[in-house]
Design an enzyme around this catalytic site. Structure first.
Site, mmCIF file in Angstrom:
data_model
loop_
_atom_site.group_PDB
_atom_site.id
_atom_site.type_symbol
_atom_site.label_atom_id
_atom_site.label_comp_id
_atom_site.label_asym_id
_atom_site.label_seq_id
_atom_site.Cartn_x
_atom_site.Cartn_y
_atom_site.Cartn_z
ATOM 1 N N GLY A 14 -1.866 -2.532 -6.500
ATOM 2 C CA GLY A 14 -0.580 -1.976 -6.093
ATOM 3 C C GLY A 14 -0.652 -1.071 -4.874
ATOM 4 O O GLY A 14 0.238 -0.244 -4.662
ATOM 5 N N THR A 16 -0.278 -1.594 -1.560
ATOM 6 C CA THR A 16 0.772 -1.687 -0.539
ATOM 7 C C THR A 16 2.079 -1.087 -1.037
ATOM 8 O O THR A 16 2.770 -0.371 -0.294
ATOM 9 C CB THR A 16 0.975 -3.157 -0.128
ATOM 10 O OG1 THR A 16 -0.231 -3.633 0.487
ATOM 11 C CG2 THR A 16 2.125 -3.294 0.860
ATOM 12 N N VAL A 17 2.434 -1.340 -2.280
ATOM 13 C CA VAL A 17 3.675 -0.771 -2.821
ATOM 14 C C VAL A 17 3.547 0.743 -2.950
ATOM 15 O O VAL A 17 4.493 1.491 -2.691
ATOM 16 C CB VAL A 17 4.032 -1.429 -4.167
ATOM 17 C CG1 VAL A 17 5.319 -0.828 -4.732
ATOM 18 C CG2 VAL A 17 4.214 -2.936 -3.991
ATOM 19 N N LYS A 37 -1.962 -0.958 9.215
ATOM 20 C CA LYS A 37 -2.837 -1.822 8.415
ATOM 21 C C LYS A 37 -4.109 -2.055 9.211
ATOM 22 O O LYS A 37 -4.086 -2.605 10.315
ATOM 23 C CB LYS A 37 -2.141 -3.152 8.105
ATOM 24 C CG LYS A 37 -2.954 -4.090 7.224
ATOM 25 C CD LYS A 37 -3.058 -3.576 5.810
ATOM 26 C CE LYS A 37 -3.802 -4.576 4.920
ATOM 27 N NZ LYS A 37 -3.903 -4.102 3.531
ATOM 28 N N GLY A 110 -6.015 0.405 3.907
ATOM 29 C CA GLY A 110 -7.191 -0.445 3.985
ATOM 30 C C GLY A 110 -6.951 -1.834 3.440
ATOM 31 O O GLY A 110 -5.812 -2.240 3.167
ATOM 32 N N ALA A 111 -8.053 -2.573 3.274
ATOM 33 C CA ALA A 111 -8.004 -3.926 2.716
ATOM 34 C C ALA A 111 -8.886 -3.937 1.476
ATOM 35 O O ALA A 111 -10.110 -3.850 1.587
ATOM 36 C CB ALA A 111 -8.504 -4.943 3.743
ATOM 37 N N GLY A 170 -1.010 2.525 -9.368
ATOM 38 C CA GLY A 170 -0.209 1.586 -8.592
ATOM 39 C C GLY A 170 0.829 0.824 -9.388
ATOM 40 O O GLY A 170 1.832 0.370 -8.822
ATOM 41 N N PRO A 200 6.268 2.528 -11.384
ATOM 42 C CA PRO A 200 6.575 1.615 -12.486
ATOM 43 C C PRO A 200 6.236 0.179 -12.123
ATOM 44 O O PRO A 200 6.359 -0.226 -10.959
ATOM 45 C CB PRO A 200 8.085 1.796 -12.672
ATOM 46 C CG PRO A 200 8.588 2.261 -11.350
ATOM 47 C CD PRO A 200 7.484 3.103 -10.775
ATOM 48 N N ALA A 201 5.794 -0.578 -13.100
ATOM 49 C CA ALA A 201 5.511 -1.994 -12.867
ATOM 50 C C ALA A 201 6.752 -2.670 -12.300
ATOM 51 O O ALA A 201 7.873 -2.419 -12.739
ATOM 52 C CB ALA A 201 5.095 -2.663 -14.177
#
Length: 238
Positions: A14, A16-17, A37, A110-111, A170, A200-201
């Site tokens: 998670g 990126t979110v 990024k 990061g990646a 995340g 939250p999911a």
């Protein structure tokens, strides 16, 4: 804090979110924000990448990439297979510094995890954080297995003398299991740093308007939000 480096404990946690939530909370607090990024992999030239997804969710955010490679692999491997120049930590640090001259906050995403290799010389996101002298935010999963990967990441940051700002979960499940509930206390202990938020999911599936309205409630004041770790722990841990 003008630059914040954001890493995951691995892939699919998670990150990126979570980056979008930090960005949205900062924008809501009146700060100008850019997201960089370091190395985007696994997308075609005409597809939006993670930085563009952060911008879509968070709103008025400058989105930038240092390098992009088509295959969903570690950046060093993806660059080599594509016959393209690798991204180097200094490239990322220089790009972040330029953005920091024009924005209140730059989020360097990061990646994958902290030590995923950018180039054949072994450059990583940790090297970027060192060059920038920037704190690092770790995005971790909620459930079983997260304590090991979180502690390993925290130990590497400490060995390098880097500041671990804290940990964000995340994706917090609607019905957390026993391991997830226990991890609310155990994550900050193994990290040696505070829990700074929990998303939250399914947060990334919200409309941009709903995401921006809710995001400040998912992260603490340290990240320009209003989330309270102790209150969340008491409610969710049972």
């Amino acid at each position: 804090m003008s630059v914040l480096v954001i890493t995951g404990t691995g892939t699919e946690v998670g990150k990126t979110v979570a980056t979008a939530a930090v960005a949205a909370a900062a924008v809501a607090a009146g700060r100008s924000v850019a997201v960089l990024k370091a190395a985007q992999t696994g997308v075609r030239p005409d597809e939006p990448g993670d930085a563009q997804e952060v911008s879509r969710l968070a709103g008025a955010v400058t989105a930038a990439e240092v390098a992009r490679y088509p295959e969903p692999l570690a950046p060093a491997t993806a660059a080599r297979r594509a016959g393209l120049a690798p991204v180097r930590p200094r490239d990322v640090a220089e790009a972040a510094a330029k953005l920091a001259a024009e924005h209140d906050l730059v989020l360097v995403e990061g990646a994958g995890g902290l030590l995923v290799r950018f180039d054949d010389a072994g450059g990583t996101l940790a090297d970027v954080a060192e060059l920038l002298a920037a704190p690092v935010l770790v995005v971790a999963s909620a459930g079983l297995g997260t304590l090991n990967t979180t502690e390993l990441t925290a130990r590497e940051l400490r060995v390098r003398g880097l500041e671990l700002l804290g940990v964000v979960i995340g994706s917090w499940p609607d019905s957390p299991d026993l391991a997830s509930r226990c991890n609310l206390a155990d994550l900050p202990e193994v990290a040696g740093a505070p829990l700074l938020g929990a998303l939250p999911a399914g947060a990334g599936a919200l409309s941009p308007a709903d995401f921006r309205a809710a995001a400040p409630g998912w992260v603490t004041r340290r990240l320009n939000g209003a989330w309270d770790a102790e209150e969340f722990r008491e409610r969710e841990a049972g």
